[in-house]
Design a protein around this motif. Sequence first.
Motif, PDB file in Angstrom:
ATOM      1  N   ALA A 101      33.336 -23.782 -10.217  1.00  0.00           N
ATOM      2  CA  ALA A 101      34.468 -23.432  -9.350  1.00  0.00           C
ATOM      3  C   ALA A 101      35.490 -22.574 -10.096  1.00  0.00           C
ATOM      4  O   ALA A 101      36.011 -21.589  -9.542  1.00  0.00           O
ATOM      5  CB  ALA A 101      35.129 -24.707  -8.833  1.00  0.00           C
ATOM      6  N   GLU A 102      35.776 -22.933 -11.363  1.00  0.00           N
ATOM      7  CA  GLU A 102      36.749 -22.161 -12.139  1.00  0.00           C
ATOM      8  C   GLU A 102      36.265 -20.738 -12.373  1.00  0.00           C
ATOM      9  O   GLU A 102      37.040 -19.775 -12.247  1.00  0.00           O
ATOM     10  CB  GLU A 102      36.997 -22.846 -13.485  1.00  0.00           C
ATOM     11  N   GLY A 108      36.777 -14.034  -8.692  1.00  0.00           N
ATOM     12  CA  GLY A 108      37.376 -13.537  -7.457  1.00  0.00           C
ATOM     13  C   GLY A 108      38.737 -12.917  -7.678  1.00  0.00           C
ATOM     14  O   GLY A 108      39.108 -11.937  -7.017  1.00  0.00           O
ATOM     15  N   ALA A 109      39.500 -13.468  -8.631  1.00  0.00           N
ATOM     16  CA  ALA A 109      40.830 -12.941  -8.928  1.00  0.00           C
ATOM     17  C   ALA A 109      40.808 -11.845  -9.987  1.00  0.00           C
ATOM     18  O   ALA A 109      41.856 -11.294 -10.331  1.00  0.00           O
ATOM     19  CB  ALA A 109      41.734 -14.080  -9.394  1.00  0.00           C
ATOM     20  N   LEU A 110      39.617 -11.541 -10.503  1.00  0.00           N
ATOM     21  CA  LEU A 110      39.449 -10.541 -11.564  1.00  0.00           C
ATOM     22  C   LEU A 110      40.293 -10.893 -12.796  1.00  0.00           C
ATOM     23  O   LEU A 110      40.889 -10.019 -13.435  1.00  0.00           O
ATOM     24  CB  LEU A 110      39.799  -9.134 -11.064  1.00  0.00           C
ATOM     25  N   LEU A 115      37.823 -15.585 -17.548  1.00  0.00           N
ATOM     26  CA  LEU A 115      36.359 -15.548 -17.559  1.00  0.00           C
ATOM     27  C   LEU A 115      35.824 -15.615 -18.981  1.00  0.00           C
ATOM     28  O   LEU A 115      34.894 -16.380 -19.269  1.00  0.00           O
ATOM     29  CB  LEU A 115      35.858 -14.275 -16.873  1.00  0.00           C
ATOM     30  N   ALA A 116      36.404 -14.827 -19.869  1.00  0.00           N
ATOM     31  CA  ALA A 116      35.933 -14.808 -21.260  1.00  0.00           C
ATOM     32  C   ALA A 116      36.071 -16.178 -21.906  1.00  0.00           C
ATOM     33  O   ALA A 116      35.151 -16.670 -22.570  1.00  0.00           O
ATOM     34  CB  ALA A 116      36.700 -13.748 -22.054  1.00  0.00           C
ATOM     35  N   ALA A 117      37.232 -16.824 -21.724  1.00  0.00           N
ATOM     36  CA  ALA A 117      37.462 -18.124 -22.344  1.00  0.00           C
ATOM     37  C   ALA A 117      36.516 -19.185 -21.780  1.00  0.00           C
ATOM     38  O   ALA A 117      35.943 -19.986 -22.528  1.00  0.00           O
ATOM     39  CB  ALA A 117      38.915 -18.548 -22.129  1.00  0.00           C
ATOM     40  N   LEU A 118      36.345 -19.194 -20.465  1.00  0.00           N
ATOM     41  CA  LEU A 118      35.463 -20.180 -19.839  1.00  0.00           C
ATOM     42  C   LEU A 118      34.014 -19.988 -20.280  1.00  0.00           C
ATOM     43  O   LEU A 118      33.298 -20.960 -20.554  1.00  0.00           O
ATOM     44  CB  LEU A 118      35.569 -20.084 -18.318  1.00  0.00           C
ATOM     45  N   SER A 156      33.952  -8.916  -7.814  1.00  0.00           N
ATOM     46  CA  SER A 156      33.850 -10.254  -8.423  1.00  0.00           C
ATOM     47  C   SER A 156      32.553 -10.400  -9.197  1.00  0.00           C
ATOM     48  O   SER A 156      32.541 -10.923 -10.319  1.00  0.00           O
ATOM     49  CB  SER A 156      33.929 -11.325  -7.331  1.00  0.00           C
ATOM     50  N   GLU A 157      31.452  -9.965  -8.594  1.00  0.00           N
ATOM     51  CA  GLU A 157      30.162 -10.068  -9.272  1.00  0.00           C
ATOM     52  C   GLU A 157      30.150  -9.203 -10.522  1.00  0.00           C
ATOM     53  O   GLU A 157      29.645  -9.619 -11.570  1.00  0.00           O
ATOM     54  CB  GLU A 157      29.046  -9.647  -8.323  1.00  0.00           C
ATOM     55  N   TRP A 158      30.705  -8.008 -10.428  1.00  0.00           N
ATOM     56  CA  TRP A 158      30.743  -7.120 -11.588  1.00  0.00           C
ATOM     57  C   TRP A 158      31.575  -7.736 -12.710  1.00  0.00           C
ATOM     58  O   TRP A 158      31.186  -7.691 -13.886  1.00  0.00           O
ATOM     59  CB  TRP A 158      31.327  -5.767 -11.204  1.00  0.00           C
TER      60      TRP A 158
END
Length: 308
Positions: A101-102, A108-110, A115-118, A156-158
């Motif tokens: 979910a995160e 989605g929020a770009l 993203l990198a940290a997760l 979002s996918e990119w």
Amino acid sequence: MSMEAEAGDAPRHGGSWAPGKVAEMLGVSPVTLRTWNARYGAGPTLRADGRHRRYSDADVRRLRHMQRLIERGMRAREAAAAVFSGAGETTRREAVPGLVAELTRAAGALHFGSLAALLDEALLDMGAAATWTEVLAPILREFGRRWQCGDVCFASEWALTSETSLALERHSVRFADPAPGRVVLLACCPGERHTLPMEVLRAALAERGVPAVFLGPMASPETIAAMASTLDPRPALLWSTSPATVDDPLRQRLAHQGVTVEPAGSGWGHLADRGLTGVDTLTGALDLVAAHQETPRTGNRCTIAPNT
């Protein structure tokens, strides 16, 4: 990792780490590492020679997880119990839906930093294969479903796929120079642009100490053939997700060069009647590579489904 390792520090047979190297990787003193082992049972699980124990890749991931729990305020004893008693695995399984979910929200929020940290944390905790199968593939399948329903989520996918590529690269270079052995060549059929499964496979091989070279997308047939001729890989995996990008003449060209070549990806499925059969999971691909590394074999068989 592109640096020289001291004798006894380099991983062997898929990750076998000396205690001193593990302490260095974690940024703690060897005394702290010995204390965690003595007090909490947070020690190595591999026996190298019947006397000295060494840490496996999984041991190191668990210790990193323990460290993060301590940094978040948990006592060392409780953190060790959560990670090393088996509760850590349960906690991880319970945490996967939240991580999915995160990552979906961050994509989605770009939010590239999030993203990198997760992704970095997931790869450290779970390893490349589990991160792919349990976290990333489900998200990408959901993006695909949304596309089919008319929800254009290209950005979002990119964002997710590009940050995943970078995270896999960072993850791979955490591992020391691989054990000696013939290299695995991972190549895409010319025109194939969906490369993430091959990048995941390269990272998973790095965790296991298997030397691998990934040529990336859009390499020409001449480049692939020249690299295969020079590296003498065992094996070379030729990746395609669609029949439209399959290059069977290139596969035959590599085979005629004496290269042990395995067609990889769902794009090859229409050629199953020609005997091109094989594994369709990431785990199966890792097993296939291991078999090639141990014993020379001939024959062309392997398909890796892009969503496994």
